[in-house]
Design an enzyme around this catalytic site. Structure first.
Site, PDB file in Angstrom:
ATOM      1  N   ASN A 105      33.682  10.844 -46.324  1.00 22.92           N
ATOM      2  CA  ASN A 105      34.701   9.805 -46.474  1.00 22.92           C
ATOM      3  C   ASN A 105      33.963   8.469 -46.553  1.00 22.92           C
ATOM      4  O   ASN A 105      33.431   7.993 -45.562  1.00 22.92           O
ATOM      5  CB  ASN A 105      35.629   9.868 -45.248  1.00 22.92           C
ATOM      6  N   TRP A 106      33.940   7.905 -47.749  1.00 18.45           N
ATOM      7  CA  TRP A 106      33.168   6.667 -47.940  1.00 18.45           C
ATOM      8  C   TRP A 106      33.925   5.429 -47.480  1.00 18.45           C
ATOM      9  O   TRP A 106      33.381   4.323 -47.519  1.00 18.45           O
ATOM     10  CB  TRP A 106      32.745   6.535 -49.418  1.00 18.45           C
ATOM     11  N   LYS A 107      35.162   5.600 -47.098  1.00 20.31           N
ATOM     12  CA  LYS A 107      35.975   4.469 -46.600  1.00 20.31           C
ATOM     13  C   LYS A 107      35.900   3.289 -47.572  1.00 20.31           C
ATOM     14  O   LYS A 107      35.845   3.503 -48.766  1.00 20.31           O
ATOM     15  CB  LYS A 107      35.538   4.096 -45.178  1.00 20.31           C
ATOM     16  N   HIS A 152      44.449   9.631 -42.025  1.00 22.91           N
ATOM     17  CA  HIS A 152      43.245   9.257 -41.283  1.00 22.91           C
ATOM     18  C   HIS A 152      43.634   8.269 -40.174  1.00 22.91           C
ATOM     19  O   HIS A 152      44.520   7.441 -40.361  1.00 22.91           O
ATOM     20  CB  HIS A 152      42.228   8.619 -42.236  1.00 22.91           C
ATOM     21  N   GLU A 173      42.388   5.622 -39.146  1.00 18.90           N
ATOM     22  CA  GLU A 173      42.335   4.200 -39.518  1.00 18.90           C
ATOM     23  C   GLU A 173      43.607   3.799 -40.269  1.00 18.90           C
ATOM     24  O   GLU A 173      44.078   2.677 -40.146  1.00 18.90           O
ATOM     25  CB  GLU A 173      41.079   3.918 -40.360  1.00 18.90           C
ATOM     26  N   GLU A 223      39.915  14.755 -35.726  1.00 16.84           N
ATOM     27  CA  GLU A 223      39.051  13.607 -35.504  1.00 16.84           C
ATOM     28  C   GLU A 223      39.508  12.853 -34.267  1.00 16.84           C
ATOM     29  O   GLU A 223      40.465  12.068 -34.332  1.00 16.84           O
ATOM     30  CB  GLU A 223      39.112  12.662 -36.709  1.00 16.84           C
ATOM     31  N   GLY A 236      33.133   6.515 -35.687  1.00 15.61           N
ATOM     32  CA  GLY A 236      32.332   5.304 -35.868  1.00 15.61           C
ATOM     33  C   GLY A 236      31.779   4.727 -34.578  1.00 15.61           C
ATOM     34  O   GLY A 236      31.301   3.603 -34.550  1.00 15.61           O
ATOM     35  N   SER A 244      31.551  10.763 -35.815  1.00 18.14           N
ATOM     36  CA  SER A 244      30.115  10.604 -35.549  1.00 18.14           C
ATOM     37  C   SER A 244      29.295  11.874 -35.816  1.00 18.14           C
ATOM     38  O   SER A 244      28.352  12.173 -35.078  1.00 18.14           O
ATOM     39  CB  SER A 244      29.873  10.079 -34.133  1.00 18.14           C
ATOM     40  N   GLY A 272      31.978  10.243 -41.954  1.00 18.65           N
ATOM     41  CA  GLY A 272      32.157   8.871 -42.420  1.00 18.65           C
ATOM     42  C   GLY A 272      30.801   8.216 -42.647  1.00 18.65           C
ATOM     43  O   GLY A 272      30.145   8.426 -43.666  1.00 18.65           O
ATOM     44  N   GLY A 273      30.366   7.446 -41.671  1.00 22.32           N
ATOM     45  CA  GLY A 273      29.136   6.645 -41.787  1.00 22.32           C
ATOM     46  C   GLY A 273      27.946   7.415 -42.353  1.00 22.32           C
ATOM     47  O   GLY A 273      27.233   6.913 -43.247  1.00 22.32           O
TER      48      GLY A 273
HETATM   49  P1  PGA Z   1      32.338   8.602 -38.682  1.00 26.22           P
HETATM   50  O1  PGA Z   1      33.780   8.652 -39.356  1.00 26.22           O
HETATM   51  O2  PGA Z   1      31.598   9.822 -39.154  1.00 26.22           O
HETATM   52  O3  PGA Z   1      31.720   7.328 -39.179  1.00 26.22           O
HETATM   53  O4  PGA Z   1      32.544   8.612 -37.204  1.00 26.22           O
HETATM   54  C1  PGA Z   1      34.472   9.857 -39.504  1.00 26.22           C
HETATM   55  C2  PGA Z   1      35.766   9.603 -40.221  1.00 26.22           C
HETATM   56  O5  PGA Z   1      36.378   8.553 -39.963  1.00 26.22           O
HETATM   57  O6  PGA Z   1      36.220  10.416 -41.054  1.00 26.22           O
END
Ligand code: PGA
Length: 252
Positions: A11-13, A97, A99, A169, A175, A215, A236-237
């Site tokens: 997930n590149w956000k 998600h 967020e 998640e 994050g 993470s 994500g990251g």
């Molecule tokens: P993260 O994000 O790997 O940066 O913790 C995961 C996600 O939000 O899908």
């Protein structure tokens, strides 16, 4: 028992311009374009979908979007529909998600509408669920997940559930560098699988892939994937850098 094909999704956000996304996709194709035994998906921002699709279309990497609107078209300024992202090359879409729930007012009801819209557009929904830190501290992890799943999956048929993927998640792990312990993650994944068996059928529960997110990095992926109810990861990251993401894809 059905064999669940592991899935690693990135997930590149809200990261990467069009040219940065295309460059990252090129590097990823060189490193992991012929990955088999594990299904790889990347979800760039909307603006980079078509550019990235041109790069990955001949590879084994799937394209996903990070969101969609539940209507097929209409006067909804700023929104993008399932049909639109399908036409850009997407076969997956991330829905609900944390967020989006936290910053953009998504609810279990909107998640439900979006899941239906995704299925109607031939997209596989990656449905995100997870508890916040305060919910975990108040021992409300399972009741929170139960509510998110009940309402989010309301009205879905067995067939529809066949193309869905669930991503657990824990909000406190996204994050933050904090990962759920293997014990915490396995307990929740087992709970989700049991929910699916009760709400749908035993076979649905066996077939549905349940990804872990929060993470995930090269140093913890193998330990997570070794757990019986973890079928993949939503990253994500650590998905932004192709080499790091490839190290997660090649976890075995
Ligand atoms: P993260 O994000 O790997 O940066 O913790 C995961 C996600 O939000 O899908």
């Amino acid at each position: 028992m059905e064999n669940r094909r592991p899935m690693i999704a990135g997930n590149w956000k809200m990261y990467k311009t069009c040219s940065e996304a295309v460059a990252a996709a090129r590097s990823l194709v060189a490193l992991a374009g012929d990955a088999d035994g594990v299904e790889v998906m990347i979800a760039p921002p909307f603006t980079a979908l078509t550019g990235v699709f041109d790069v990955i279309r001949q590879s084994n990497i799937y394209l996903g979007a990070q969101n969609l609107h539940w209507e097929a078209e209409g006067a909804y300024t700023g929104e993008v529909s399932g049909q639109m992202i399908y036409s850009a090359g997407c076969r997956y879409v991330i829905i609900g998600h944390s967020e989006r729930r936290q910053y953009f007012g998504e609810t279990d009801e909107s998640v439900n509408k979006k899941i239906r819209a995704a299925l109607a557009a031939n997209l596989r929904p990656v449905i995100c669920v997870g508890e916040s830190e305060s919910e975990r501290e108040a021992e409300k992890t399972f009741s929170t997940l139960d509510k998110q799943m009940q309402k989010g999956l309301e009205g879905l048929s067995l067939d529809q559930m066949d193309s869905a993927v669930i991503a657990y998640e824990p909000v406190w792990a996204i994050g933050t560098g904090k990962t759920a312990t293997p014990g915490q993650a396995q307990a929740v994944h087992e709970f989700i699988r049991k929910f699916l068996a009760d709400r749908f059928e035993e076979t649905t529960a066996h077939k549905t892939r349940i990804l872990y997110g929060g993470s995930v990095k090269p140093s913890n992926i193998a330990e997570l994937m070794a757990l019986p109810d973890i079928d993949g990861a939503l990253v994500g990251g650590a998905s932004l850098d192709p080499e790091t993401f490839n190290n997660i894809i090649q976890y075995r």
